[in-house]
Design a protein around this motif. Structure first.
Motif, mmCIF file in Angstrom:
data_model
loop_
_atom_site.group_PDB
_atom_site.id
_atom_site.type_symbol
_atom_site.label_atom_id
_atom_site.label_comp_id
_atom_site.label_asym_id
_atom_site.label_seq_id
_atom_site.Cartn_x
_atom_site.Cartn_y
_atom_site.Cartn_z
ATOM 1 N N THR A 128 -3.573 -3.808 -9.104
ATOM 2 C CA THR A 128 -4.186 -4.686 -8.201
ATOM 3 C C THR A 128 -3.031 -5.730 -7.731
ATOM 4 N N MET A 129 -2.092 -5.919 -8.546
ATOM 5 C CA MET A 129 -1.187 -7.000 -8.114
ATOM 6 C C MET A 129 0.366 -6.186 -7.502
ATOM 7 N N ARG A 130 0.535 -5.130 -8.011
ATOM 8 C CA ARG A 130 1.632 -4.514 -7.588
ATOM 9 C C ARG A 130 1.623 -4.157 -5.986
ATOM 10 N N PRO A 131 0.862 -3.806 -5.153
ATOM 11 C CA PRO A 131 0.561 -3.981 -3.711
ATOM 12 C C PRO A 131 1.140 -5.330 -3.051
ATOM 13 N N VAL A 132 0.411 -6.448 -3.733
ATOM 14 C CA VAL A 132 0.567 -7.801 -3.413
ATOM 15 C C VAL A 132 1.892 -8.060 -3.235
ATOM 16 N N VAL A 133 2.603 -7.837 -4.427
ATOM 17 C CA VAL A 133 4.229 -8.144 -4.522
ATOM 18 C C VAL A 133 4.810 -7.436 -3.563
ATOM 19 N N GLN A 134 4.626 -6.012 -3.357
ATOM 20 C CA GLN A 134 5.284 -5.219 -2.543
ATOM 21 C C GLN A 134 5.064 -5.803 -1.048
ATOM 22 N N LYS A 135 3.920 -6.174 -0.686
ATOM 23 C CA LYS A 135 3.583 -6.620 0.720
ATOM 24 C C LYS A 135 4.518 -7.795 0.885
ATOM 25 N N GLY A 136 4.498 -8.713 -0.031
ATOM 26 C CA GLY A 136 5.334 -9.875 0.015
ATOM 27 C C GLY A 136 6.707 -9.671 0.123
ATOM 28 N N ALA A 137 7.344 -8.643 -0.632
ATOM 29 C CA ALA A 137 8.590 -8.207 -0.352
ATOM 30 C C ALA A 137 8.992 -7.655 0.768
ATOM 31 N N LEU A 138 8.111 -6.973 1.490
ATOM 32 C CA LEU A 138 8.467 -6.378 2.405
ATOM 33 C C LEU A 138 8.154 -7.293 3.685
ATOM 34 N N ASN A 139 7.397 -8.257 3.626
ATOM 35 C CA ASN A 139 7.461 -9.243 4.707
ATOM 36 C C ASN A 139 8.768 -10.090 4.653
ATOM 37 N N ILE A 140 9.074 -10.521 3.468
ATOM 38 C CA ILE A 140 10.512 -11.256 3.456
ATOM 39 C C ILE A 140 11.463 -10.512 3.716
#
Length: 125
Positions: free
Chosen positions: A26-38
């Motif tokens: 559940t959390m890994r996609p959240v971190v990946q999306k945030g990293a991609l946005n940055i």
């Protein structure tokens, strides 16, 4: 670098009978999306600079996950063309000020990242 400690999320989810794998999925996609946005915003900020034309292509991110932690490292890759001199536009030199804000993209991503974590927690419930 800013760290977000989500270990309490793991503890909370485990208390609800969720497995660490459930939390990670559940959390890994959240971190990946945030990293991609940055990463994208850092690339956008660096685009068009006359002295650092290769810098945007050197900006990348990596995520790492264990059973209890998910992290992302975002920024210029020193092994890519333009990445080895990234410290100059981000931190300046003794003769020149910094021309790029390394923390700006992270600061702007923080509110939507926290909201995404909250939504992910709701999904775990």
């Amino acid at each position: 670098m800013t760290d977000f400690d989500v270990s309490d999320v793991y503890e909370f989810a485990l208390g609800l009978g969720k497995s660490a794998d459930d939390v990670g999925k559940t959390m890994r996609p959240v971190v990946q999306k945030g990293a991609l946005n940055i990463k994208k915003e850092m690339q956008e900020d660096a685009s068009g600079h006359p002295h650092f034309s290769y810098l945007p292509a050197a900006i990348s991110y990596d995520t790492k996950a264990t059973r209890s932690e998910i992290s992302a490292e975002i920024g210029p890759d020193k092994d890519k063309r333009g990445g080895a001199i990234a410290n100059i536009p981000y931190f300046g030199t003794s003769n020149n000020s910094a021309v790029l804000d390394i923390n700006g993209p992270l600061d702007r991503e923080e509110p939507p990242f926290i909201k995404a974590i909250e939504n992910a927690i709701e999904d775990l419930l």
